[in-house]
Structure formats: C-alpha cells, structure tokens
Design a protein around this motif. Structure first.
Motif, PDB file in Angstrom:
ATOM      1  N   LEU A 133       0.817  -1.216   0.000  1.00  0.00           N
ATOM      2  CA  LEU A 133       0.000   0.000   0.000  1.00  0.00           C
ATOM      3  C   LEU A 133       0.849   1.263   0.000  1.00  0.00           C
ATOM      4  O   LEU A 133       0.343   2.350   0.260  1.00  0.00           O
ATOM      5  CB  LEU A 133      -0.942   0.013   1.219  1.00  0.00           C
ATOM      6  CG  LEU A 133      -2.079  -1.005   1.200  1.00  0.00           C
ATOM      7  CD1 LEU A 133      -2.913  -0.875   2.462  1.00  0.00           C
ATOM      8  CD2 LEU A 133      -2.941  -0.835  -0.042  1.00  0.00           C
ATOM      9  N   ASN A 134       2.114   1.115  -0.291  1.00  0.00           N
ATOM     10  CA  ASN A 134       3.022   2.263  -0.334  1.00  0.00           C
ATOM     11  C   ASN A 134       3.283   2.642  -1.800  1.00  0.00           C
ATOM     12  O   ASN A 134       4.003   1.937  -2.501  1.00  0.00           O
ATOM     13  CB  ASN A 134       4.335   1.926   0.365  1.00  0.00           C
ATOM     14  CG  ASN A 134       5.290   3.099   0.399  1.00  0.00           C
ATOM     15  OD1 ASN A 134       4.966   4.200  -0.062  1.00  0.00           O
ATOM     16  ND2 ASN A 134       6.474   2.884   0.943  1.00  0.00           N
ATOM     17  N   PRO A 135       2.717   3.745  -2.266  1.00  0.00           N
ATOM     18  CA  PRO A 135       2.906   4.137  -3.669  1.00  0.00           C
ATOM     19  C   PRO A 135       4.368   4.347  -4.040  1.00  0.00           C
ATOM     20  O   PRO A 135       4.752   4.136  -5.191  1.00  0.00           O
ATOM     21  CB  PRO A 135       2.121   5.453  -3.772  1.00  0.00           C
ATOM     22  CG  PRO A 135       1.128   5.394  -2.670  1.00  0.00           C
ATOM     23  CD  PRO A 135       1.798   4.657  -1.557  1.00  0.00           C
ATOM     24  N   HIS A 136       5.193   4.749  -3.080  1.00  0.00           N
ATOM     25  CA  HIS A 136       6.610   4.965  -3.378  1.00  0.00           C
ATOM     26  C   HIS A 136       7.300   3.668  -3.790  1.00  0.00           C
ATOM     27  O   HIS A 136       8.267   3.679  -4.555  1.00  0.00           O
ATOM     28  CB  HIS A 136       7.313   5.582  -2.168  1.00  0.00           C
ATOM     29  CG  HIS A 136       6.865   6.973  -1.854  1.00  0.00           C
ATOM     30  ND1 HIS A 136       7.015   8.015  -2.742  1.00  0.00           N
ATOM     31  CD2 HIS A 136       6.258   7.493  -0.757  1.00  0.00           C
ATOM     32  CE1 HIS A 136       6.536   9.129  -2.204  1.00  0.00           C
ATOM     33  NE2 HIS A 136       6.061   8.835  -1.004  1.00  0.00           N
ATOM     34  N   VAL A 137       6.795   2.542  -3.278  1.00  0.00           N
ATOM     35  CA  VAL A 137       7.353   1.246  -3.669  1.00  0.00           C
ATOM     36  C   VAL A 137       7.151   1.015  -5.158  1.00  0.00           C
ATOM     37  O   VAL A 137       8.041   0.529  -5.863  1.00  0.00           O
ATOM     38  CB  VAL A 137       6.694   0.111  -2.854  1.00  0.00           C
ATOM     39  CG1 VAL A 137       7.049  -1.249  -3.440  1.00  0.00           C
ATOM     40  CG2 VAL A 137       7.121   0.180  -1.404  1.00  0.00           C
ATOM     41  N   TYR A 138       5.985   1.391  -5.673  1.00  0.00           N
ATOM     42  CA  TYR A 138       5.698   1.208  -7.100  1.00  0.00           C
ATOM     43  C   TYR A 138       6.532   2.165  -7.951  1.00  0.00           C
ATOM     44  O   TYR A 138       7.037   1.787  -9.010  1.00  0.00           O
ATOM     45  CB  TYR A 138       4.206   1.419  -7.367  1.00  0.00           C
ATOM     46  CG  TYR A 138       3.349   0.372  -6.708  1.00  0.00           C
ATOM     47  CD1 TYR A 138       3.077  -0.831  -7.342  1.00  0.00           C
ATOM     48  CD2 TYR A 138       2.831   0.579  -5.436  1.00  0.00           C
ATOM     49  CE1 TYR A 138       2.298  -1.808  -6.734  1.00  0.00           C
ATOM     50  CE2 TYR A 138       2.050  -0.387  -4.813  1.00  0.00           C
ATOM     51  CZ  TYR A 138       1.794  -1.574  -5.464  1.00  0.00           C
ATOM     52  OH  TYR A 138       1.031  -2.542  -4.842  1.00  0.00           O
ATOM     53  N   LEU A 139       6.684   3.392  -7.466  1.00  0.00           N
ATOM     54  CA  LEU A 139       7.478   4.365  -8.220  1.00  0.00           C
ATOM     55  C   LEU A 139       8.937   3.943  -8.297  1.00  0.00           C
ATOM     56  O   LEU A 139       9.563   4.002  -9.358  1.00  0.00           O
ATOM     57  CB  LEU A 139       7.359   5.751  -7.573  1.00  0.00           C
ATOM     58  CG  LEU A 139       5.984   6.425  -7.664  1.00  0.00           C
ATOM     59  CD1 LEU A 139       5.972   7.723  -6.862  1.00  0.00           C
ATOM     60  CD2 LEU A 139       5.628   6.698  -9.112  1.00  0.00           C
ATOM     61  N   ASP A 140       9.492   3.493  -7.148  1.00  0.00           N
ATOM     62  CA  ASP A 140      10.912   3.137  -7.107  1.00  0.00           C
ATOM     63  C   ASP A 140      11.177   1.765  -7.703  1.00  0.00           C
ATOM     64  O   ASP A 140      12.002   1.608  -8.614  1.00  0.00           O
ATOM     65  CB  ASP A 140      11.423   3.165  -5.661  1.00  0.00           C
ATOM     66  CG  ASP A 140      11.470   4.563  -5.088  1.00  0.00           C
ATOM     67  OD1 ASP A 140      11.428   5.527  -5.884  1.00  0.00           O
ATOM     68  OD2 ASP A 140      11.539   4.708  -3.857  1.00  0.00           O
ATOM     69  N   THR A 141      10.473   0.755  -7.178  1.00  0.00           N
ATOM     70  CA  THR A 141      10.787  -0.628  -7.532  1.00  0.00           C
ATOM     71  C   THR A 141      10.213  -1.040  -8.880  1.00  0.00           C
ATOM     72  O   THR A 141      10.893  -1.684  -9.677  1.00  0.00           O
ATOM     73  CB  THR A 141      10.267  -1.581  -6.434  1.00  0.00           C
ATOM     74  OG1 THR A 141      10.755  -1.151  -5.164  1.00  0.00           O
ATOM     75  CG2 THR A 141      10.730  -2.992  -6.696  1.00  0.00           C
TER      76      THR A 141
END
Length: 224
Positions: free
Chosen positions: A144-152
């Motif tokens: 549920l962390n959008p930053h994970v999708y942006l980075d990873t």
C-alpha cells in the motif's frame, strides 16, 4: 537463435542491479522501521524478512517484465493505492504515537536472553503478537506504499530495460540486494537490544516511528 550471454557480459548488469536495489531500499521508511522493530522484539523475524524479500522480488519482476509501465495507463488505481496507503500509514503512526505517550511499562525486548545482554536493566516481559496480524501489517506497509511502485516497479523497471537481454540478470542483482538488506536488518537488529532494553528507549523509537509514518502519510496526500 538467441546467443547465450557470457558471464563477463552479464556481471556488470548483475552488480548494477545489486547496487541500485540497495540504494533504493536502504532509505528510512515505513517498511524498514517495521522490520527493525520486529527484529528488535525478536518476534516472527524470519517470516517478516521473508515476506518483505518475496514481495520486493515480485515487484521487481513486475517492473522488469514491462507490466509496471503498462500500469501507468490506469491512473485511478494509483490514486486508490495512494489514499489507502496514506490512511494506513496515518493509523499506524497514531498507534506508535500512542505507545510513545502511554507506554505499557514493560521493556519490549521479548527474547529471553535479552535480559542478560550487556547494558540491559530490569525485568524482561514476553509480550508476543500473533503471526497473522504481523504479516498483514508487513504486507500492507509494502503493497500500500505508492513509493514502492514508483521506485521498484517503474524506475527500476525502466533502468532494467536499458540492459537489454541482461535485464533479468539486472533484476536478479536487485532481488539479491533486497534479500541481503531485509534479512540483515531483521536479524542484525538484535545487536541493538543492549541500547533498547528499557521502556524509555522504546518510547523514543516509537516516537521516531510515529513521526516517519505520519510524515509519509501527509506527503502522500499533499504530493500527488
């Protein structure tokens, strides 16, 4: 017929993936703080590290396969994840703030041998949380962390595409970086127990967790 890649040709891609994977994951964030806290508590450490590493590997594979770029065509899904992640982080941060302001009075070093660690003082109370809530929290902090999708998914997938046929070797390096980091953080945290063997130390840690979690929640809402 596809020509087999030599070891010498793929090693740079592997180490590039390893380096970038570690760079993206080491920064202080909600997931890392949760893994650190579980490691300090010595509670479901293997399961938490495994869930984080497997989730990261799945996200990396998603990005390298090209599906990450395809998801950009579904903007409403990103919005749903952003708001769900913000609400979850806010709730978790408020719980951490509550623990910091109203401690239970027990040292949370749950391992039986923590009491004998150098510098440890006072009785050690075993306060264990069931496995299911811990794993659900770990999964929520990851997915549920959008930053994970942006980075990873997006960024790492984009970089991997530049390695051509060696992109999956690049992905393997990034996955290894996740495994090394999460298991190292989870199992290495126990060596900090001598400094976190008192309720006051845990209040400080929980206050830090609360600040980071609530700050991340606010950033998700204010910075689309």
């Amino acid at each position: 017929m596809r020509r087999a890649l030599s070891v010498g040709a793929v090693l740079p891609s592997f180490f590039a993936g390893l380096g970038l994977g570690l760079t993206l994951i080491i920064a202080i964030g909600a997931q890392n703080l949760f893994v650190l806290r579980q490691g300090l508590r010595r509670e479901h450490v293997l399961a938490v590290a495994a869930v984080c590493a497997i989730s990261d590997a799945a996200l990396i594979a998603l990005g390298v396969s090209g599906l990450g770029l395809a998801l950009t065509a579904i903007p409403w899904l990103v919005e749903v994840i952003r708001w769900a992640g913000a609400l979850f982080l806010l709730g978790y941060g408020l719980l951490a703030a509550r623990r910091a302001l109203r401690p239970s009075g027990h040292a949370l070093t749950v391992a039986a041998d923590a009491a004998s660690a150098p510098g440890a003082r006072g009785p050690t109370t075993v306060v264990r949380t069931r496995l299911a809530p811990v794993l659900l929290t770990c999964l929520a902090l990851t997915w549920l962390n959008p930053h994970v999708y942006l980075d990873t998914v997006f960024f790492l997938g984009l970089v991997a595409s530049g390695h051509g046929e060696a992109r999956w070797v690049f992905a393997a390096g990034a996955m290894l970086g996740s495994i090394v980091w999460f298991f190292g953080l989870a199992f290495g945290a126990r060596y900090l127990s001598r400094w976190l063997a008192t309720p006051r130390a845990w209040r400080i840690l929980d206050a830090l967790i609360a600040v980071v979690m609530i700050g991340l929640a606010i950033s998700l809402v204010l910075v689309p």
